[in-house]
Scaffold this motif. Structure first.
Motif, PDB file in Angstrom:
ATOM      1  N   ASN A  49      -0.834   2.308  12.168  1.00  0.00           N
ATOM      2  CA  ASN A  49       0.559   2.248  12.632  1.00  0.00           C
ATOM      3  C   ASN A  49       0.710   2.462  14.131  1.00  0.00           C
ATOM      4  N   GLN A  65      -1.561  -2.879  10.807  1.00  0.00           N
ATOM      5  CA  GLN A  65      -0.343  -2.122  10.553  1.00  0.00           C
ATOM      6  C   GLN A  65       0.377  -1.837  11.867  1.00  0.00           C
ATOM      7  N   SER A  83       4.646  -3.194   8.627  1.00  0.00           N
ATOM      8  CA  SER A  83       4.821  -2.611   9.962  1.00  0.00           C
ATOM      9  C   SER A  83       3.995  -3.351  11.014  1.00  0.00           C
ATOM     10  N   LYS A  85       2.213  -6.351  13.385  1.00  0.00           N
ATOM     11  CA  LYS A  85       2.691  -7.384  14.290  1.00  0.00           C
ATOM     12  C   LYS A  85       1.476  -8.092  14.880  1.00  0.00           C
TER      13      LYS A  85
END
Lengths: 140, 156
Positions: A49, A65, A83, A85
């Motif tokens: 993330n 993520q 999440s 990209k």
């Protein structure tokens, strides 16, 4: 899938650490920090993330993520989580893009034999086979 | 979970990730080759090779098979692998038995275990962060110290 795991060790780049340069080797890599440059692994790469990657990435499996900017080559599978990209072109044997994920770029499907599409086209693979790969390509 | 290997390896790496998330320890495995610059905050363990530069706020462990070419900068550096270049620590440098250093060490505190190989210079008196300025101001006061510690082998 996980049977012939080329890399048995997993490296971790934690949150507040940054690498600017080239990374390569038979390893798995978790990215929670920042990488700029290029990544070439025969293992898997996870961009967590908090991870930000501004690099061309080549790996067996790629899970996103966080954020990846650059061209991506997954010899097996590319996975983009909600999440995640990805901004850049992807080449993969199989792709899995979850709802909510962001992907801007072209997608080219390759055969999962392990040969990388770009580099080996000039080598062993005859021209007809190389052009076949393009016919298979899907756009979004 | 989102990991690939559906074996015991999975649980191992999950645990590894969980523990390291607490300590924020970066881990570069033995097969990882890095060319370039690594910087940031936190602790770091390296077993692989680095061709470039470390600039770290935290503890750096250069473990046994690790090979580093370039300059290393951290608060605490402990070495079991080999380094070709300079080590600059804010607090402490520790060379273990298997350590192999070729280059320069700048540190206020140093320990070297029997068996370590060290070819080079040590600089302990001056502040590691700004060596040039410190040498200029220090020479007047403690020139004897610096001379005896750093330049043992200078023929006069």
């Amino acid at each position: 899938m996980g049977k012939d795991n080329a890399a048995d060790s997993t490296s971790l780049l934690s949150k507040n650490v940054k690498i600017e340069g080239e990374i390569q080797g038979p390893e798995n890599l978790h990215v929670e920090g920042y990488i700029k440059g290029s990544i070439k692994l025969s293992g898997d790469i996870f961009v967590c993330n908090t991870g930000i990657v501004e690099a061309d990435v080549e790996a067996k499996n790629i899970v996103i993520q966080g954020e990846v900017t650059g061209n991506v080559l997954a010899r097996q599978q590319l996975e983009i989580h909600p999440s995640g990209k990805l901004i850049g072109d992807c080449s993969a044997a199989s792709i899995d893009i979850k709802e909510g994920a962001v992907f801007e770029g072209r997608s080219i499907m390759i055969k999962s034999s392990g040969s990388s599409a770009g580099s080996s086209a000039s080598g062993n693979i005859p021209a007809s086979a190389a052009s076949k790969q393009h016919q298979q390509s899907t756009v979004r | 979970m989102l990991l690939f290997g559906k074996k015991k390896k999975e649980s191992k790496s999950v645990r590894q990730q969980a523990t390291s998330a607490q300590n924020e320890t970066t881990y570069f495995g033995r097969n990882l080759q890095i060319k370039g610059r690594v910087s940031g905050n936190g602790n770091l363990v390296i077993l692989g090779t680095l061709n470039g530069e470390f600039r770290l706020k935290g503890r750096l462990k250069i473990a046994q098979p690790a090979k580093i070419k370039g300059d290393v900068n951290a608060d605490v550096i402990s070495v079991k692998g080999s380094v070709h270049g300079s080590l600059t620590a804010h607090d402490l440098v520790h060379l273990d038995q298997t350590a192999r250093i070729e280059g320069r060490i700048n540190t206020p505190k140093l320990s070297i275990m029997e068996g370590a190989i060290f070819d080079g210079e040590i600089n302990m008196g001056v502040q590691a962060t700004k060596p040039e300025k410190a040498t200029g101001s220090d020479t007047g006061l403690s020139s004897q110290d610096t001379a005896s510690s750093a330049e043992k082998s200078t023929p006069s």
